[in-house]
Design an enzyme around this catalytic site. Structure first.
Site, PDB file in Angstrom:
ATOM      1  N   TRP A 170      35.504 -33.085  21.737  1.00 24.17           N
ATOM      2  CA  TRP A 170      36.411 -32.154  21.052  1.00 24.17           C
ATOM      3  C   TRP A 170      36.146 -32.093  19.564  1.00 24.17           C
ATOM      4  CZ3 TRP A 170      37.856 -28.791  24.264  1.00 24.17           C
ATOM      5  CH2 TRP A 170      38.142 -29.135  25.572  1.00 24.17           C
ATOM      6  N   ASP A 221      43.445 -33.423  15.231  1.00 27.56           N
ATOM      7  CA  ASP A 221      43.654 -32.840  16.549  1.00 27.56           C
ATOM      8  C   ASP A 221      44.365 -33.913  17.380  1.00 27.56           C
ATOM      9  OD1 ASP A 221      43.555 -31.926  19.124  1.00 27.56           O
ATOM     10  OD2 ASP A 221      41.372 -31.657  19.202  1.00 27.56           O
ATOM     11  N   LYS A 232      49.617 -31.164  27.354  1.00 28.57           N
ATOM     12  CA  LYS A 232      49.493 -32.572  27.768  1.00 28.57           C
ATOM     13  C   LYS A 232      50.843 -33.283  27.659  1.00 28.57           C
ATOM     14  CE  LYS A 232      44.908 -31.935  26.229  1.00 28.57           C
ATOM     15  NZ  LYS A 232      44.084 -32.003  27.430  1.00 28.57           N
TER      16      LYS A 232
HETATM   17  C1  LIG Z   1      41.681 -33.541  22.150  1.00 27.81           C
HETATM   18  C2  LIG Z   1      41.582 -32.131  22.636  1.00 27.81           C
HETATM   19  N1  LIG Z   1      41.363 -31.147  21.751  1.00 27.81           N
HETATM   20  C3  LIG Z   1      41.242 -29.874  22.133  1.00 27.81           C
HETATM   21  C4  LIG Z   1      41.363 -29.498  23.448  1.00 27.81           C
HETATM   22  C5  LIG Z   1      41.228 -28.044  23.815  1.00 27.81           C
HETATM   23  O1  LIG Z   1      42.490 -27.531  24.019  1.00 27.81           O
HETATM   24  P1  LIG Z   1      42.755 -26.008  24.420  1.00 27.81           P
HETATM   25  O2  LIG Z   1      42.293 -25.868  25.828  1.00 27.81           O
HETATM   26  O3  LIG Z   1      44.249 -25.894  24.255  1.00 27.81           O
HETATM   27  O4  LIG Z   1      42.025 -25.144  23.495  1.00 27.81           O
HETATM   28  C6  LIG Z   1      41.606 -30.487  24.410  1.00 27.81           C
HETATM   29  C7  LIG Z   1      41.740 -30.085  25.829  1.00 27.81           C
HETATM   30  O5  LIG Z   1      41.731 -30.835  26.747  1.00 27.81           O
HETATM   31  C8  LIG Z   1      41.707 -31.825  23.997  1.00 27.81           C
HETATM   32  O6  LIG Z   1      41.917 -32.804  24.878  1.00 27.81           O
END
Ligand SMILES: Cc1ncc(COP(=O)(O)O)c(C=O)c1O
Length: 374
Positions: free
Chosen positions: A117, A186, A210
């Site tokens: 991520w 994040d 989540k």
């Molecule tokens: C730490 C983290 N950041 C970003 C995301 C991406 O999220 P989204 O699908 O809401 O864009 C996730 C998705 O699992 C994640 O676990």
């Protein structure tokens, strides 16, 4: 272990067939919240309309969104310096909005690279031609641990990091020190799972799916001084100031998702008793599984000890054949979502706030029994 009746196991009544949900996101929600949504779905607060049918400009919805924001402010002990915003596009849109809005002209942006991520977040800054400084971590060991020692260029516009690495199963237990550079995090997969000191953070963001509610919205907490950086020339929907100035109601927001977030926050505040209590429960749940892993001859933790996540417990079995057998048997016994992310394989139990200790104890019993039978 033979599961005769899932209803009995999950404490459900009313004939619902529910399983133990260990999904990484969208993920388990508190059963009491789902029941409340169900009960009020056709007639929200005597309006004769469903929450999905009322106007986002109505007093009823204004109460819903304001209540969610107030609860988040109380739970996180936010001062007037921080704004709570709801923005569509998930956490991934934040990867793009952060450099667009908050990179200072002529100054670099710095990213701690701790997994999939954060790599995606950096990529968006690069696409925009920003001067991206990367602090590498443990890519050579599949990002199995987090760094303890690194240097941040004090000219950086911000220092971005992922507080919990959902895929690798690592988590910052003490946040990095930006040495005056504003932190941006994040927190998608550990937001509201523990108390945090928000003061060093210029911005915190989290996809809701989540720990907070359904997918379709990200929560953004932004400090007032950061909003001064937002360039005038950005498209309206991509400016943080648009959401601040219009209380997240510039256009039609994801009303249903925000409503459920409010209910989850009420559960967190009133049933659980706040973030300190939530953290205690989350620690207990995670340690139950890590104990099995540490005493086992077949389960092997993927993350290094000091970096282990309370939210996503990642582990492997000695070979793929056994992993497949474990996952298939788990599925037949009512344990859902234990397959690791497709990019890394292995197994993962996501233990977000709404996953009950009862579900975790059942998983632990299943893991032990699976090993004993071999
Ligand atoms: C730490 C983290 N950041 C970003 C995301 C991406 O999220 P989204 O699908 O809401 O864009 C996730 C998705 O699992 C994640 O676990």
């Amino acid at each position: 272990m033979k599961i005769e009746s899932l209803e009995e196991l999950t404490g459900n009544s009313g004939g619902e067939k529910r399983v133990h949900i260990f999904n990484a996101g969208p993920a388990a929600l508190p059963l009491s919240v789902l029941r409340e949504v169900q009960e009020h779905f056709l007639n929200f607060h005597g309006s004769g309309m469903s929450i999905t049918e009322i106007s986002h400009r109505s007093t009823l919805f204004e109460e819903v969104i304001n209540d969610a924001i107030d609860r988040m402010r109380r739970l996180l002990k936010l001062s007037d310096d921080h704004h709570v915003l709801f923005i569509q596009g998930g956490a991934s849109l934040q990867f793009c909005m952060i450099p667009l809005n908050l990179a200072l002209p002529g100054r670099p942006v710095t990213y701690l690279n701790t997994g999939v991520w954060s790599t995606k977040a950096m990529k968006e800054a690069r696409i925009q031609g920003k001067d991206v400084r990367v602090i590498p971590t443990s890519e050579d060991t599949d990002f199995s641990c987090l760094p303890t020692d690194f240097r941040v260029d004090e000219q950086s516009s911000y220092l971005h990091f992922t507080s919990n690495n959902t895929i690798q199963g690592t988590q910052w237990h003490q946040f990095p020190d930006g040495k005056g550079v504003p932190l941006i995090s994040d927190m998608s997969s550990d937001f509201m799972s523990r108390p945090i000191d928000v003061r060093p953070f210029g911005l915190i963001y989290a996809g809701a799916q989540k720990n907070l509610g359904p997918s379709g919205v990200a929560v953004v907490i932004i400090r007032e001084d950061m909003l001064k950086r937002v360039p005038d020339a950005l498209p309206t929907m991509l400016k943080y100031t648009t959401y601040r100035d219009n209380k997240s109601l510039f256009n039609t927001p994801p009303t249903f998702a925000i409503y459920i977030i409010g209910l989850v926050l009420r559960w967190l505040e009133e049933t659980i008793g706040g973030l300190r209590e939530m953290e205690k429960i989350n620690r207990q749940k995670a340690s139950l599984i890590y104990e099995v892993i540490d005493r086992s001859e077949i389960y092997q933790g993927a993350a290094e000890l000091n970096s282990r996540s309370m939210m996503n417990v990642t582990f492997r079995l000695p070979d793929q054949r056994l992993e497949q057998r474990f996952l298939a048997e788990a599925g037949r016994n009512g344990f859902e979502g234990l397959r690791g992310h497709r990019s890394v394989g292995g197994c993962r139990a996501s233990l977000y706030n709404a996953v009950t200790a009862d579900s975790v104890r059942n998983l632990v019993a299943f893991m032990r029994e699976f090993e004993e039978k071999l």
